[in-house]
Design a protein around this motif. Structure first.
Motif, PDB file in Angstrom:
ATOM      1  N   ARG B 111     -21.734  72.493  17.787  1.00  0.00           N
ATOM      2  CA  ARG B 111     -22.490  72.373  19.034  1.00  0.00           C
ATOM      3  C   ARG B 111     -23.925  71.924  18.760  1.00  0.00           C
ATOM      4  O   ARG B 111     -24.528  71.197  19.549  1.00  0.00           O
ATOM      5  N   CYS B 112     -24.469  72.370  17.627  1.00  0.00           N
ATOM      6  CA  CYS B 112     -25.788  71.893  17.208  1.00  0.00           C
ATOM      7  C   CYS B 112     -25.750  70.379  17.045  1.00  0.00           C
ATOM      8  O   CYS B 112     -26.649  69.656  17.484  1.00  0.00           O
ATOM      9  N   ASP B 113     -24.680  69.922  16.413  1.00  0.00           N
ATOM     10  CA  ASP B 113     -24.501  68.499  16.155  1.00  0.00           C
ATOM     11  C   ASP B 113     -24.506  67.725  17.465  1.00  0.00           C
ATOM     12  O   ASP B 113     -25.194  66.698  17.607  1.00  0.00           O
ATOM     13  N   LEU B 114     -23.739  68.245  18.415  1.00  0.00           N
ATOM     14  CA  LEU B 114     -23.671  67.613  19.737  1.00  0.00           C
ATOM     15  C   LEU B 114     -25.052  67.545  20.385  1.00  0.00           C
ATOM     16  O   LEU B 114     -25.420  66.537  20.995  1.00  0.00           O
ATOM     17  N   ALA B 115     -25.786  68.628  20.240  1.00  0.00           N
ATOM     18  CA  ALA B 115     -27.124  68.691  20.837  1.00  0.00           C
ATOM     19  C   ALA B 115     -28.042  67.640  20.204  1.00  0.00           C
ATOM     20  O   ALA B 115     -28.865  67.027  20.888  1.00  0.00           O
ATOM     21  N   VAL B 116     -27.867  67.420  18.910  1.00  0.00           N
ATOM     22  CA  VAL B 116     -28.671  66.402  18.222  1.00  0.00           C
ATOM     23  C   VAL B 116     -28.331  65.024  18.791  1.00  0.00           C
ATOM     24  O   VAL B 116     -29.210  64.226  19.110  1.00  0.00           O
ATOM     25  N   GLU B 117     -26.998  64.780  18.946  1.00  0.00           N
ATOM     26  CA  GLU B 117     -26.537  63.508  19.504  1.00  0.00           C
ATOM     27  C   GLU B 117     -27.169  63.267  20.875  1.00  0.00           C
ATOM     28  O   GLU B 117     -27.695  62.200  21.159  1.00  0.00           O
ATOM     29  N   ARG B 118     -27.120  64.304  21.701  1.00  0.00           N
ATOM     30  CA  ARG B 118     -27.643  64.192  23.065  1.00  0.00           C
ATOM     31  C   ARG B 118     -29.164  64.279  23.111  1.00  0.00           C
ATOM     32  O   ARG B 118     -29.749  64.238  24.200  1.00  0.00           O
ATOM     33  N   GLN B 119     -29.771  64.505  21.955  1.00  0.00           N
ATOM     34  CA  GLN B 119     -31.221  64.710  21.900  1.00  0.00           C
ATOM     35  C   GLN B 119     -31.672  65.781  22.881  1.00  0.00           C
ATOM     36  O   GLN B 119     -32.597  65.589  23.670  1.00  0.00           O
ATOM     37  N   ASP B 120     -30.977  66.894  22.820  1.00  0.00           N
ATOM     38  CA  ASP B 120     -31.269  68.031  23.699  1.00  0.00           C
ATOM     39  C   ASP B 120     -31.852  69.175  22.875  1.00  0.00           C
ATOM     40  O   ASP B 120     -31.124  70.017  22.358  1.00  0.00           O
ATOM     41  N   PRO B 121     -33.176  69.206  22.761  1.00  0.00           N
ATOM     42  CA  PRO B 121     -33.807  70.207  21.888  1.00  0.00           C
ATOM     43  C   PRO B 121     -33.567  71.640  22.365  1.00  0.00           C
ATOM     44  O   PRO B 121     -33.434  72.545  21.544  1.00  0.00           O
ATOM     45  N   GLU B 127     -28.419  77.101  20.223  1.00  0.00           N
ATOM     46  CA  GLU B 127     -27.343  77.186  19.239  1.00  0.00           C
ATOM     47  C   GLU B 127     -27.888  77.559  17.863  1.00  0.00           C
ATOM     48  O   GLU B 127     -27.229  78.245  17.083  1.00  0.00           O
ATOM     49  N   ASN B 128     -29.091  77.092  17.591  1.00  0.00           N
ATOM     50  CA  ASN B 128     -29.737  77.450  16.333  1.00  0.00           C
ATOM     51  C   ASN B 128     -29.976  78.957  16.270  1.00  0.00           C
ATOM     52  O   ASN B 128     -29.721  79.607  15.246  1.00  0.00           O
ATOM     53  N   GLU B 129     -30.426  79.500  17.390  1.00  0.00           N
ATOM     54  CA  GLU B 129     -30.634  80.949  17.471  1.00  0.00           C
ATOM     55  C   GLU B 129     -29.325  81.678  17.175  1.00  0.00           C
ATOM     56  O   GLU B 129     -29.292  82.662  16.441  1.00  0.00           O
ATOM     57  N   ARG B 164     -40.088  70.316  17.020  1.00  0.00           N
ATOM     58  CA  ARG B 164     -40.507  69.084  17.683  1.00  0.00           C
ATOM     59  C   ARG B 164     -40.862  67.987  16.690  1.00  0.00           C
ATOM     60  O   ARG B 164     -41.147  66.855  17.075  1.00  0.00           O
ATOM     61  N   LEU B 165     -40.850  68.347  15.408  1.00  0.00           N
ATOM     62  CA  LEU B 165     -41.126  67.345  14.383  1.00  0.00           C
ATOM     63  C   LEU B 165     -40.076  66.239  14.425  1.00  0.00           C
ATOM     64  O   LEU B 165     -38.892  66.509  14.625  1.00  0.00           O
ATOM     65  N   ARG B 166     -40.528  65.010  14.216  1.00  0.00           N
ATOM     66  CA  ARG B 166     -39.605  63.871  14.248  1.00  0.00           C
ATOM     67  C   ARG B 166     -38.522  64.015  13.182  1.00  0.00           C
ATOM     68  O   ARG B 166     -38.805  64.243  12.009  1.00  0.00           O
ATOM     69  N   GLY B 167     -37.281  63.941  13.632  1.00  0.00           N
ATOM     70  CA  GLY B 167     -36.172  63.993  12.684  1.00  0.00           C
ATOM     71  C   GLY B 167     -35.865  65.379  12.160  1.00  0.00           C
ATOM     72  O   GLY B 167     -34.965  65.562  11.337  1.00  0.00           O
ATOM     73  N   ARG B 168     -36.618  66.370  12.648  1.00  0.00           N
ATOM     74  CA  ARG B 168     -36.436  67.732  12.141  1.00  0.00           C
ATOM     75  C   ARG B 168     -35.074  68.287  12.545  1.00  0.00           C
ATOM     76  O   ARG B 168     -34.433  69.005  11.779  1.00  0.00           O
ATOM     77  N   LEU B 169     -34.636  67.944  13.764  1.00  0.00           N
ATOM     78  CA  LEU B 169     -33.363  68.457  14.253  1.00  0.00           C
ATOM     79  C   LEU B 169     -32.216  68.072  13.320  1.00  0.00           C
ATOM     80  O   LEU B 169     -31.406  68.913  12.939  1.00  0.00           O
ATOM     81  N   GLN B 171     -32.349  67.091  10.233  1.00  0.00           N
ATOM     82  CA  GLN B 171     -32.488  67.701   8.907  1.00  0.00           C
ATOM     83  C   GLN B 171     -32.062  69.165   8.948  1.00  0.00           C
ATOM     84  O   GLN B 171     -31.346  69.653   8.070  1.00  0.00           O
ATOM     85  N   SER B 172     -32.485  69.840  10.016  1.00  0.00           N
ATOM     86  CA  SER B 172     -32.128  71.248  10.191  1.00  0.00           C
ATOM     87  C   SER B 172     -30.613  71.416  10.209  1.00  0.00           C
ATOM     88  O   SER B 172     -30.062  72.329   9.586  1.00  0.00           O
ATOM     89  N   MET B 173     -29.950  70.482  10.918  1.00  0.00           N
ATOM     90  CA  MET B 173     -28.499  70.468  10.986  1.00  0.00           C
ATOM     91  C   MET B 173     -27.856  70.420   9.612  1.00  0.00           C
ATOM     92  O   MET B 173     -26.984  71.224   9.281  1.00  0.00           O
ATOM     93  N   SER B 174     -28.300  69.486   8.820  1.00  0.00           N
ATOM     94  CA  SER B 174     -27.681  69.306   7.497  1.00  0.00           C
ATOM     95  C   SER B 174     -27.938  70.534   6.620  1.00  0.00           C
ATOM     96  O   SER B 174     -27.110  70.881   5.769  1.00  0.00           O
ATOM     97  N   GLU B 175     -29.068  71.185   6.847  1.00  0.00           N
ATOM     98  CA  GLU B 175     -29.349  72.418   6.096  1.00  0.00           C
ATOM     99  C   GLU B 175     -28.383  73.519   6.511  1.00  0.00           C
ATOM    100  O   GLU B 175     -27.881  74.283   5.674  1.00  0.00           O
ATOM    101  N   HIS B 176     -28.115  73.578   7.809  1.00  0.00           N
ATOM    102  CA  HIS B 176     -27.121  74.535   8.306  1.00  0.00           C
ATOM    103  C   HIS B 176     -25.775  74.298   7.635  1.00  0.00           C
ATOM    104  O   HIS B 176     -25.100  75.227   7.207  1.00  0.00           O
TER     105      HIS B 176
END
Lengths: 218, 218
Positions: B111-121, B127-129, B164-169, B171-176
């Motif tokens: 779901r995090c992945d989907l949120a990244v796709e949709r650019q829905d912070p 989902e990160n929580e 809100r950092l550019r590209g952070r979402l 990167q965070s995903m891949s760390e997860h």
DNA sequence: AAATTTATTCTTGTATACAAAAAAATTGAC
DNA sequence: GTCAATTTTTTTGTATACAAGAATAAATTT
């Protein structure tokens, strides 16, 4: 450094809970405590709220506050967290510790040794406290240091009983030495593992801890 | 589950401190807050005491309470502790996690992945929580879980700006994913290292964190 | 005019008074 | 006699009143 009445009451109540005067599940009556301390309900309530934050009592809305002694499971969990926190301190300290602090750690350990020789548990207790305090401080992380002190304080009454185990003092000593040795070498991983083993509740310590809880659990 | 007025006031004040309405060093006047919330001083005082326990305000005896925003150093320290606590969770979870929880972790990550796709912070944030909450729970240590939640909550306002950092979402995903992968293999050490790197403030994150503090520090 | 001391005001800490909710007890019905 | 419902009592939560300490302002002295 004027301490409010509420602070003194909180400290007093903490002591009364620690030494078992207030058993687990006891309801702490506000008016009763108020007249017992010769104050009004206000400072008593403040004290109780503080104890609730520390987790020593549970505050049920509109019902009152009840003493909440940790059960065996929660105690094991708290000791596990304590072991991990100190482990972090040791790992960080390995690269951050100052020469002076390292020397003081060795000196404290030497005094521990003397206390063991003299079979003076109280003196050992004091120096042991100092040993851990130095470790917390030398993590170089003031926030971590604070958190360690908080949990350490919370576990204090349960740790005291542990030190009464036969031969525990000498064993504790050698564990301290292992930590210092690793810190001397700047070996964070080894220091972390050494302090974790020192703090963790396992083997004999486990049985002794559970046994010491029996009276309160009844 | 009736919430006391004091609780609601504490929550409200916490929000006002988090969103910067009350800047660092501001004195919180009891009577002013009381009439602002249309209550007496009593519940306000209770709320302030709670905030003091949480470290959001400092209570100087006979002087009043002052907002105490963490400075850069303290923030770095808190994030360091958070990283270490989550690291412990991951290590413990590696051997204790249930299949169901692992599946849910994967689902959350999807779901995090989907949120990244949709650019829905916001969705990503939720989902990160959830991801972290599952990790805390699967440590199998309820006390550790609680402590993690407390610190996590305290750091919340500072973490939001990080996302809100550019590209952070991404990167965070891949760390997860690295964490999940290690947990699948039951590799505690790798899981611990992965989550530590995920939470720790380093590199770009450090500069961004400091920069986000500037307005409040002025 | 500057400084120190005193008086006033303002704010916190504590005590008491009041209101609402929960526990206990008494009364009534079956 | 037991169970339920209502009343009484107890206790928490909140408001207000009071006391003491700290900050500020004023006044007197040097």
């Amino acid at each position: 450094m004027e301490q409010k009445r509420a602070d003194k009451i909180a400290d007093a109540l903490e002591g009364l809970i620690f030494d078992g005067t207030f058993a687990d599940g006891t309801r702490l009556d506000e008016v009763q405590l108020a007249e017992q301390f010769s104050v009004s309900r206000t400072p008593v309530r403040e004290a109780l709220q503080r104890l609730a934050q520390f987790g020593l009592v549970e505050h049920l809305p509109r019902r009152g506050v009840f003493v909440r002694q940790p059960g065996p499971v929660e105690l094991i969990e708290m000791f596990e967290v304590m072991a991990e926190l100190e482990s972090v301190c040791a790992r960080l300290a390995a690269s951050r510790i100052t020469d002076k602090a390292l020397a003081e750690l060795q000196a404290t350990n030497a005094r521990c040794d003397l206390a063991v020789e003299r079979q003076d548990p109280d003196e050992y207790y004091r120096e042991n406290e100092r040993f851990h305090a130095i470790l917390y401080c030398q993590s170089g992380n003031a926030f971590l240091e604070q958190e360690c002190h908080k949990l350490h304080r919370r576990l204090q009454p349960f740790r005291r009983t542990q030190l009464r185990l036969r031969g525990r003092l000498r064993q504790s000593m050698s564990e301290h030495e292992a930590v210092v040795s690793a810190l001397e070498d700047g070996d964070g991983a080894r220091a972390a593992e050494a302090i974790r083993a020192h703090v963790a509740v396992q083997g004999e310590k486990f049985h002794h801890l559970i046994a010491s809880l029996k009276p309160a659990a009844e």
